[in-house]
Design an enzyme around this catalytic site. Structure first.
Site, mmCIF file in Angstrom:
data_model
loop_
_atom_site.group_PDB
_atom_site.id
_atom_site.type_symbol
_atom_site.label_atom_id
_atom_site.label_comp_id
_atom_site.label_asym_id
_atom_site.label_seq_id
_atom_site.Cartn_x
_atom_site.Cartn_y
_atom_site.Cartn_z
ATOM 1 N N THR A 34 59.543 -67.531 -38.218
ATOM 2 C CA THR A 34 60.343 -66.495 -38.884
ATOM 3 C C THR A 34 60.877 -65.482 -37.871
ATOM 4 O O THR A 34 61.877 -64.817 -38.130
ATOM 5 C CB THR A 34 59.486 -65.716 -39.910
ATOM 6 O OG1 THR A 34 58.278 -65.321 -39.255
ATOM 7 C CG2 THR A 34 59.157 -66.570 -41.118
ATOM 8 N N LEU A 125 47.013 -69.713 -27.560
ATOM 9 C CA LEU A 125 46.784 -68.272 -27.757
ATOM 10 C C LEU A 125 47.829 -67.427 -27.033
ATOM 11 O O LEU A 125 47.660 -66.234 -26.852
ATOM 12 C CB LEU A 125 45.378 -67.912 -27.258
ATOM 13 C CG LEU A 125 44.256 -68.573 -28.049
ATOM 14 C CD1 LEU A 125 42.945 -68.524 -27.271
ATOM 15 C CD2 LEU A 125 44.072 -67.889 -29.404
ATOM 16 N N SER A 127 49.141 -67.389 -23.725
ATOM 17 C CA SER A 127 48.856 -66.773 -22.430
ATOM 18 C C SER A 127 50.158 -66.301 -21.780
ATOM 19 O O SER A 127 50.143 -65.401 -20.947
ATOM 20 C CB SER A 127 48.115 -67.738 -21.514
ATOM 21 O OG SER A 127 48.843 -68.937 -21.409
ATOM 22 N N SER A 128 51.289 -66.885 -22.169
ATOM 23 C CA SER A 128 52.553 -66.466 -21.547
ATOM 24 C C SER A 128 52.888 -65.019 -21.922
ATOM 25 O O SER A 128 53.251 -64.222 -21.049
ATOM 26 C CB SER A 128 53.698 -67.418 -21.895
ATOM 27 O OG SER A 128 53.798 -67.592 -23.269
ATOM 28 N N GLU A 160 61.194 -64.515 -21.586
ATOM 29 C CA GLU A 160 61.063 -65.876 -22.150
ATOM 30 C C GLU A 160 62.435 -66.477 -22.436
ATOM 31 O O GLU A 160 62.705 -67.627 -22.108
ATOM 32 C CB GLU A 160 60.297 -65.838 -23.483
ATOM 33 C CG GLU A 160 58.846 -65.538 -23.366
ATOM 34 C CD GLU A 160 57.975 -66.775 -23.164
ATOM 35 O OE1 GLU A 160 58.489 -67.911 -23.129
ATOM 36 O OE2 GLU A 160 56.755 -66.577 -23.017
ATOM 37 N N ASP A 172 54.867 -63.149 -30.227
ATOM 38 C CA ASP A 172 53.774 -63.195 -29.245
ATOM 39 C C ASP A 172 53.682 -61.892 -28.444
ATOM 40 O O ASP A 172 52.610 -61.320 -28.266
ATOM 41 C CB ASP A 172 53.966 -64.363 -28.271
ATOM 42 C CG ASP A 172 54.114 -65.695 -28.983
ATOM 43 O OD1 ASP A 172 53.765 -65.764 -30.177
ATOM 44 O OD2 ASP A 172 54.581 -66.657 -28.357
HETATM 45 C C1 GLA Z 1 55.843 -69.737 -30.681
HETATM 46 C C2 GLA Z 1 56.865 -68.694 -30.263
HETATM 47 C C3 GLA Z 1 56.939 -67.537 -31.247
HETATM 48 C C4 GLA Z 1 57.109 -68.042 -32.677
HETATM 49 C C5 GLA Z 1 56.101 -69.142 -32.981
HETATM 50 C C6 GLA Z 1 56.341 -69.803 -34.318
HETATM 51 O O1 GLA Z 1 54.548 -69.206 -30.601
HETATM 52 O O2 GLA Z 1 56.570 -68.211 -28.972
HETATM 53 O O3 GLA Z 1 57.980 -66.657 -30.896
HETATM 54 O O4 GLA Z 1 58.427 -68.478 -32.894
HETATM 55 O O5 GLA Z 1 56.126 -70.183 -31.993
HETATM 56 O O6 GLA Z 1 56.172 -68.897 -35.344
#
Ligand code: GLA
Length: 386
Positions: A34, A125, A127-128, A160, A172
């Site tokens: 989303t 999890l 890490s990036s 990213e 993230d």
């Molecule tokens: C990865 C991406 C996030 C998000 C999820 C799916 O973790 O890094 O930005 O799009 O997938 O919800």
């Protein structure tokens, strides 16, 4: 860990680090794919982190190393372009250096950096995001730049998207930045607003990582991203382009015949998933954890059938863990196409129970999933100041 990274930094560079910052990994709780659609999502920062130690050096070079790399990579700070794939690990902090400069940081010389992680590798999890946020904070502190948290979070996403080349949203980085112990992070990705909600008492997250990674996972993530953007473009109907977040199920049904089936299904998932995140927020506020669990299960079902980013292994993990005692619900967590399942459990669900899930999975697929449980933790911060 601070002592250890200080020692390692000294071994690598012969001096103590001037600054150390840390940032946590995250669990995606609900709100799958989303974020880059401007929608709602929720995650939790965990108590495992990436740490980043830095000190100034007199020339205009940036030097990166860590125990895993076992070598030093030197970059000219006047040439901030991505390194070749082999050195992709350098691109995360390097891109942060570039985007922190764009946000106003004014480095007067180069730096040496050493990073270390207590996040289990490959567990899903993020890490990036943790390396992005920890390096961003470390650089800023080193050069006396005082950005607000949102600036660092946004620089991480930009890193990213534009430097590493992953078209992700802000989940993230937002969770790693705005995480709080005993709280969830709720993100309105369109407005880029971040807020915390208390975690339900007596609940724990369990992560089961299938250890399967689809060979084309990066390409598949980008393909889903494009299908969502295509759907949003059709829904925008020639007007200013809006993101899927801004449309309702009724809008989608009205445009269904104008859309390829794949885009329709992706958009349906995103629109309904946004509604589920809002519902979960409401249910958390009223203390209805069983209700929250049901939404997690529905989210997985939607990933499986509409967004099509699940796989046999993840479906099997969800089907195995969901009926067990103490489990409220489970769903795939993160990008999908392999990776991890998150389950919300009460305190009666034990390591033994988790091992049972692993046994059943191993009997079916011939390998053990990685089991992981942890406490929530605080967001990114500087822990050794200049
Ligand atoms: C990865 C991406 C996030 C998000 C999820 C799916 O973790 O890094 O930005 O799009 O997938 O919800």
């Amino acid at each position: 860990m601070l002592k250890e990274i200080t020692e390692n930094f000294k071994n690598a560079y012969g001096v103590e680090p001037q600054v150390v910052a840390q940032a946590p990994g995250r669990i995606e709780f609900i709100g799958n794919h989303t974020d880059y659609n401007g929608g709602y999502t929720m995650g939790v920062a965990i108590d495992k982190v990436v740490m980043c130690a830095v000190a100034k050096r007199p020339d205009r070079k940036l030097c990166f190393t860590n125990l895993k790399a076992g070598e030093k990579v030197l970059v000219d700070m006047d040439d901030l372009s991505p390194r070749p794939r082999k050195y992709n690990w350098v691109n995360y902090p390097l891109g942060m250096f570039k985007f922190m400069c764009e946000a106003g940081m004014k480095p007067d010389c180069g730096l040496n950096m050493f990073d270390a992680s207590s996040l289990p590798a490959g567990a899903g999890l993020s890490s990036s995001a943790a390396i992005e946020l920890s390096s961003g904070f470390a650089f800023a502190e080193l050069y006396g730049f005082k950005p607000d948290l949102k600036t660092v979070v946004r620089a991480g996403r930009k890193d990213e998207n534009e430097f590493v080349g992953m078209p992700c949203g802000i989940l993230d980085q937002g969770v790693s930045g705005f995480g709080k112990k005993d709280a969830l992070v709720f993100i309105d990705c369109l407005k880029e607003e971040f807020s915390n909600y208390p975690l339900p008492h007596n609940c724990k997250f369990w992560l089961f990582n299938s250890t399967k990674k689809h060979a084309l996972v990066d390409g598949l993530y980008a393909a889903r991203h494009n299908e969502c953007m295509d759907a949003a473009k059709i829904l925008s109907n020639g007007g200013p382009e809006r993101l899927l977040r801004e449309f309702t199920s009724a809008d989608l049904e009205a445009a269904k015949s104008k859309m390829p089936e794949a885009s329709y299904k992706r958009a349906k998932h995103v629109i309904e998933e946004n509604a589920r995140v809002l519902k979960v927020r409401e249910l958390l506020e009223s203390g209805d954890i069983a209700g929250v669990g049901k939404q997690l299960n529905l989210s997985h079902e939607s990933s499986r059938t509409l967004f099509e980013n699940s796989c046999e292994e993840l479906d099997f993990l969800v089907d195995t863990v969901t009926p067990m005692n103490g489990i409220f619900g489970a769903r795939l967590s993160g990008g999908g196409f392999g990776g991890a399942v998150v389950a919300l459990a009460d305190s009666s669900f034990s390591q033994n129970d988790a091992e049972k899930v692993a046994d059943i999975y191993e009997a079916r697929f011939g390998k053990r999933p990685m089991i992981f449980t942890c406490a929530s933790g605080d967001g990114a911060k500087v822990i050794k100041h200049i």
